[in-house]
Design an enzyme around this catalytic site. Structure first.
Site, PDB file in Angstrom:
ATOM      1  N   TRP A  21       0.837  -1.208   0.000  1.00 47.90           N
ATOM      2  CA  TRP A  21       0.000   0.000   0.000  1.00 47.90           C
ATOM      3  C   TRP A  21       0.877   1.266   0.000  1.00 47.90           C
ATOM      4  O   TRP A  21       0.668   2.187  -0.794  1.00 47.90           O
ATOM      5  CB  TRP A  21      -0.933  -0.041   1.223  1.00 47.90           C
ATOM      6  CG  TRP A  21      -1.888   1.099   1.359  1.00 47.90           C
ATOM      7  CD1 TRP A  21      -2.274   1.983   0.379  1.00 47.90           C
ATOM      8  CD2 TRP A  21      -2.612   1.477   2.545  1.00 47.90           C
ATOM      9  NE1 TRP A  21      -3.192   2.877   0.896  1.00 47.90           N
ATOM     10  CE2 TRP A  21      -3.413   2.601   2.214  1.00 47.90           C
ATOM     11  CE3 TRP A  21      -2.665   0.987   3.854  1.00 47.90           C
ATOM     12  CZ2 TRP A  21      -4.239   3.223   3.151  1.00 47.90           C
ATOM     13  CZ3 TRP A  21      -3.494   1.602   4.780  1.00 47.90           C
ATOM     14  CH2 TRP A  21      -4.266   2.704   4.422  1.00 47.90           C
ATOM     15  N   ASP A  51       1.554  -8.491  -0.955  1.00 49.29           N
ATOM     16  CA  ASP A  51       0.139  -8.103  -0.919  1.00 49.29           C
ATOM     17  C   ASP A  51      -0.026  -6.767  -1.628  1.00 49.29           C
ATOM     18  O   ASP A  51       0.764  -5.842  -1.423  1.00 49.29           O
ATOM     19  CB  ASP A  51      -0.321  -7.962   0.544  1.00 49.29           C
ATOM     20  CG  ASP A  51      -1.775  -7.528   0.628  1.00 49.29           C
ATOM     21  OD1 ASP A  51      -2.647  -8.374   0.374  1.00 49.29           O
ATOM     22  OD2 ASP A  51      -2.035  -6.341   0.933  1.00 49.29           O
ATOM     23  N   TYR A  56      -4.448   0.655  -4.862  1.00 46.28           N
ATOM     24  CA  TYR A  56      -3.287   1.323  -4.263  1.00 46.28           C
ATOM     25  C   TYR A  56      -2.634   2.210  -5.328  1.00 46.28           C
ATOM     26  O   TYR A  56      -1.950   1.726  -6.237  1.00 46.28           O
ATOM     27  CB  TYR A  56      -2.266   0.316  -3.710  1.00 46.28           C
ATOM     28  CG  TYR A  56      -2.768  -0.501  -2.527  1.00 46.28           C
ATOM     29  CD1 TYR A  56      -3.905  -0.119  -1.806  1.00 46.28           C
ATOM     30  CD2 TYR A  56      -2.103  -1.647  -2.105  1.00 46.28           C
ATOM     31  CE1 TYR A  56      -4.358  -0.865  -0.727  1.00 46.28           C
ATOM     32  CE2 TYR A  56      -2.552  -2.393  -1.019  1.00 46.28           C
ATOM     33  CZ  TYR A  56      -3.676  -1.996  -0.347  1.00 46.28           C
ATOM     34  OH  TYR A  56      -4.120  -2.736   0.723  1.00 46.28           O
ATOM     35  N   HIS A 122     -11.977  -6.894  -1.243  1.00 48.19           N
ATOM     36  CA  HIS A 122     -11.293  -5.837  -0.485  1.00 48.19           C
ATOM     37  C   HIS A 122     -12.213  -5.205   0.565  1.00 48.19           C
ATOM     38  O   HIS A 122     -12.867  -4.196   0.308  1.00 48.19           O
ATOM     39  CB  HIS A 122     -10.779  -4.781  -1.465  1.00 48.19           C
ATOM     40  CG  HIS A 122      -9.697  -3.926  -0.909  1.00 48.19           C
ATOM     41  ND1 HIS A 122      -8.925  -3.117  -1.698  1.00 48.19           N
ATOM     42  CD2 HIS A 122      -9.238  -3.745   0.358  1.00 48.19           C
ATOM     43  CE1 HIS A 122      -8.052  -2.474  -0.933  1.00 48.19           C
ATOM     44  NE2 HIS A 122      -8.234  -2.832   0.308  1.00 48.19           N
ATOM     45  N   SER A 153     -10.424  -9.976   2.447  1.00 49.79           N
ATOM     46  CA  SER A 153      -9.811  -9.123   3.451  1.00 49.79           C
ATOM     47  C   SER A 153     -10.966  -8.549   4.255  1.00 49.79           C
ATOM     48  O   SER A 153     -11.949  -8.082   3.669  1.00 49.79           O
ATOM     49  CB  SER A 153      -9.009  -8.022   2.762  1.00 49.79           C
ATOM     50  OG  SER A 153      -8.414  -7.198   3.746  1.00 49.79           O
TER      51      SER A 153
END
Ligand SMILES: NC(=O)c1ccc[n+]([C@@H]2O[C@H](COP(=O)([O-])OP(=O)(O)OC[C@H]3O[C@@H](n4cnc5c(N)ncnc54)[C@H](OP(=O)(O)O)[C@@H]3O)[C@@H](O)[C@H]2O)c1
Length: 328
Positions: A21, A51, A56, A122, A153
């Site tokens: 991220w 990940d 992002y 997500h 997630s």
């Protein structure tokens, strides 16, 4: 670097992974050059689980990962991306085959591959966990060869427990760190019983658990530790693990006395997570090669003594749990 089994996938992955991220966006400026050097160092240190997410930096993190891997060659790491947050509005009904297929196509392009290793929903709205058709859509993408596997997630422990009911779910990503201990109560053992991989995110509580911050620390305007401190843009639990900054600083001072010899607080925080064998991999974010290398080195640390584990449990119960335990 020690490896751990990643649930039922048959994969063995590095127990320290890489969270991308920060090299994508939302953590202040990071140049492409620094991002690529950081990824390169992580891979050199034996990290083979990355990940990422399609959002992002609106695909920037995925594209940087593709570039880093293209220039290196050799054995590819597992790259786990995420889909769903591009939905506007971000509603459960949007998690259908048509939308997921188009998000997957975009990630395939960004990551320059023909099949994605792992796609994670997500942090979808909780209703998604009551929509079997979403999981059937993911099964279809596996059958089509677009993705090798899928996971979710989640924000809350109960979402993770519900997601375990879908037999195709290969992994669950959840916040688990010294300041967020609730997953260890029931969730980690339940995931293990179902042979589902667990990815521990936000392991350093957005950097708080490195011990480097104080009351005067300033964060850039483009850093979520500035603009999301009170949950203005997304779930407040993703920033400093949802712990009030001042309270966290006091707890961090108490942790300082527990640091093993020649170990940083960040490494102790990562080692604490790895003490639970219900975790498959932990994914600290890093913005510099030095951070990536120090984080990777946590895999080689000895176990934390029982007295340290007890003191950390007590510290959590006394200072932190009242702020977070019943919220996530
Ligand atoms: N919804 C979701 O699915 C979701 C949400 C959040 C995160 N994630 C994933 O989880 C990953 C990790 O979580 P996170 O990035 O939020 O937080 P984190 O890993 O708790 O903190 C990362 C930050 O701490 C600092 N840091 C890292 N290693 C350090 C070291 N050795 N020494 C000193 N400082 C260090 C760096 O920032 P500074 O140098 O600027 O302090 C870094 O960006 C993300 O990258 C992402 O892949 C997923």
């Amino acid at each position: 670097m020690h490896l751990r089994r990643f649930g039922k996938t048959g994969w063995e992955v590095s127990e320290i992974g890489f969270g991308s991220w920060g090299i994508g966006a939302d953590w202040g400026p990071v140049s492409d050059r620094d991002a690529l050097a950081t990824l390169g160092e992580a891979l050199d240190r034996g990290i083979d689980f990355i990940d990422t997410a399609d959002v992002y930096g609106d695909g920037r993190a995925e594209r940087l990962i593709a570039e880093a891997l293209r220039s290196r060659g050799g054995k590819r790491p597992i790259v786990a991306t995420k889909a769903g947050k591009r939905l506007k509005p971000h509603v459960a009904a949007g998690y259908n085959l048509e939308n997921l297929a188009s998000f997957v196509e975009r990630s395939l392009k960004n990551l320059a591959v023909e099949t994605l290793d792992l796609v994670q929903l997500h942090c979808p709205p909780p209703e998604v966990f009551y929509r079997p058709e979403t999981f059937e859509a993911l099964d279809a993408l596996v059958r089509q060869g677009k993705i090798r596997g899928y996971g979710v997630s989640v924000e809350k422990v109960e979402e993770g427990i519900k997601a375990l009911e879908f037999s195709g779910v290969a992994s669950i990503q959840i916040i688990y760190n010294i300041f967020r201990q609730r997953p260890a109560e029931r969730f980690l053992s339940a995931a293990r019983e179902r042979n589902v991989g667990v990815i521990a995110r936000v392991p350093l509580a957005s950097g708080l658990l490195t011990g480097k911050f104080n009351r005067d620390t300033q964060f850039a305007a483009t850093d979520h530790r500035n603009f999301n401190r009170h949950g203005e843009s997304f779930d407040v639990g993703e920033t400093f693990a949802g712990v009030d900054y001042e309270t966290a600083l006091v707890a961090v001072e108490e942790l300082r006395s527990l640091m093993p010899h020649e170990t940083t607080m960040a490494q102790m925080a990562l080692r604490w997570i790895l003490m639970n064998d219900g975790i498959s991999t932990v994914i600290p974010g890093a913005k510099t090669p030095e951070q990536a290398s120090a984080n990777a080195a946590a895999s080689d640390l000895p176990e934390l003594p029982a007295s340290t584990m007890d003191r950390i449990a007590e510290l959590y119960r006394e200072r932190i749990a009242p702020l977070v335990h019943q919220r996530w």
